[in-house]
Design an enzyme around this catalytic site. Structure first.
Site, short mmCIF file in Angstrom:
data_model
loop_
_atom_site.label_atom_id
_atom_site.label_comp_id
_atom_site.label_asym_id
_atom_site.label_seq_id
_atom_site.Cartn_x
_atom_site.Cartn_y
_atom_site.Cartn_z
N LYS A 16 1.50 -22.88 -108.61
CA LYS A 16 2.80 -23.19 -109.23
C LYS A 16 3.42 -21.96 -109.85
O LYS A 16 4.64 -21.80 -109.85
CB LYS A 16 2.64 -24.28 -110.28
CG LYS A 16 2.18 -25.62 -109.73
CD LYS A 16 2.10 -26.69 -110.79
CE LYS A 16 1.00 -26.45 -111.80
NZ LYS A 16 -0.36 -26.53 -111.22
N GLN A 223 -1.32 -28.30 -114.97
CA GLN A 223 -2.18 -29.23 -114.24
C GLN A 223 -1.44 -29.81 -113.02
O GLN A 223 -0.70 -29.09 -112.38
CB GLN A 223 -2.73 -30.33 -115.15
CG GLN A 223 -3.74 -29.82 -116.16
CD GLN A 223 -3.06 -29.27 -117.40
OE1 GLN A 223 -2.08 -29.80 -117.88
NE2 GLN A 223 -3.59 -28.21 -117.94
N GLY A 412 3.27 -19.94 -98.62
CA GLY A 412 2.62 -18.75 -99.13
C GLY A 412 1.68 -18.17 -98.09
O GLY A 412 0.81 -18.86 -97.57
#
Length: 427
Positions: A16, A223, A412
């Site tokens: 993230k 999380q 990614g």
């Protein structure tokens, strides 16, 4: 301009921080809305690697205002350790804003967290022992300490005394531990109070006014969905709301202003701590993913449990959060495999489940049903478009997208900021 939530769609550690940083130059505010220093983001900029635990990753983008929202629990010592560490490396942290309504982690909750986890033994949850859970419990029990309390020493002492009336009994009579004194706790909490004061404000008002001015606000979760206290694999979850709904309650931004929800998924799956994990690998393949993907906790250093991509979980996360776009991270880690399994359903006692089982016992006993996709050998770190990817890597991305319930907008292909394939613009 939009309010955008970035949500982990598995058990955390999906990348993230990189996704937030990828968008950072196009947003005005980046908000941490849940959790504390029990999770971390790793951001790589050029040859520099930054490990962030409590600060929003927008702190690394010049001109972007990073915000710690009301839904966060704050260890003030850790906050200033991070600030000092970044400033020593030339990062300007002066724009940081902290909610006056965020709760503070006192010393007795760190002690309680550690001894409780040890006491549970084989029934342990796998917490980081940083006082996160007990502080959220205090919040719900209405005996918590908020940032604003640090600026009224009399009120602070009263609140600490009220909390320790109970906590000292628990620590002494159940765990045989001596609780800190009221004076000791108050003194520790006040250590950084005056330094903290310039950062503190009504962050809910700040963010809504920013949206009124047509500025873009990015809300980043700590999380992930499967660790959410309501929607995760309870009780092996965190103590906060890590979903898109939590983005609203933890920031003060109403749901009607949330325009986009970006779910982050790894091209495989990892988990830290205890709890069920259907695709977990206990063989050389799992070790390969752990080693190649550097799967060790940013905050704890613990080795992460590794398994194949789980499309059932991805579909669940898409539904719970209203995911509009997925970012698929670490596709490069799968390079070199002859074939790549993907979990498309579960078998529970001979019954196929295409969606998450309704009860935890079934999920705990779920056996993954796999489809196998062809692997690829080519280095993909230089890819910047879908056309740059090998045919089999494109096949994998397309198959995962079709299984997961939302489009894949970015991929990614390496750890660095620019090692990303952008399929659809996210902002």
């Amino acid at each position: 301009m939009p309010a955008i939530a970035i949500i982990g769609a598995q058990w955390g550690d999906e990348g993230k921080g990189k996704a937030t940083d990828l968008l950072g130059s196009r947003v005005d505010y980046v908000v941490k809305f849940n959790g504390g220093n029990n999770a971390g983001h790793t951001v790589v900029i050029g040859d520099e690697k930054y490990a962030l635990h409590l600060l929003p990753s927008g702190i690394l983008t010049p001109g972007c205002t990073p915000v710690i929202g009301n839904g966060v629990v704050v260890d003030i010592d850790v906050l200033f350790e991070e600030i000092d560490g970044l400033e020593a490396r030339g990062v300007d942290t002066s724009l940081l804003r902290v909610s006056a309504s965020a709760h503070v982690i006192p010393d007795y909750n760190r002690s309680l967290d550690k001894v409780t986890e040890r006491f549970l033994g084989s029934r342990r949850i796998g917490t980081t022992g940083r006082g996160i859970g007990p502080t959220y419990a205090d919040k719900m029990n209405r005996i918590g300490i908020r940032v604003q309390d640090l600026f009224d020493e009399k009120i602070l002492a009263q609140k600490v005394e009220g909390a320790l009336d109970l906590k000292s009994q628990v620590l002494a009579k159940i765990y045989n531990r001596r609780a800190p004194s009221v004076e000791q706790t108050v003194e520790e909490l006040l250590t950084h109070a005056e330094r903290l004061r310039p950062y503190v404000c009504d962050t809910g008002l700040l963010l809504n006014q920013a949206l009124d001015r047509s500025e873009t606000v990015l809300l980043e979760a700590g999380q992930a969905t499967l660790l959410d206290v309501d929607h995760g694999t309870y009780p092996f979850v965190t103590s906060s709301s890590a979903t898109a709904g939590g983005a609203c309650t933890g920031s003060g931004i109403p749901p009607t202003r949330l325009d986009q929800v970006i779910g982050i998924v790894k091209a495989y799956t990892t988990r830290v701590g205890e709890g069920p994990f259907p695709t977990e690998l206990h063989d050389d393949a799992g070790e390969h993913l752990r080693t190649t993907g550097a799967e060790f906790g940013t905050t704890t250093g613990r080795p992460r449990r590794c398994g194949w991509y789980d499309a059932v979980i991805a579909r669940y996360a898409a539904r719970v959060n209203g995911v509009t776009d997925f970012v698929l991270t670490k596709l490069d880690v799968l390079t070199g495999l002859e074939r790549v399994p993907v979990c498309v359903a579960y078998d529970v006692d001979g019954v196929r489940h295409d969606e998450m089982p309704v009860n935890q016992s079934d999920f705990h006993h779920a056996v993954p049903v796999y489809e196998y996709l062809p692997g690829w050998q080519e280095d993909i770190s230089g890819a910047r478009s879908l056309a740059d990817l090998p045919a089999n890597a494109r096949t994998y991305v397309t198959a995962v997208e079709e299984m997961s319930g939302a489009r894949i907008s970015a991929i990614g292909v390496g750890p660095k900021r620019d090692e990303t394939v952008v399929v659809h613009e996210l902002v």
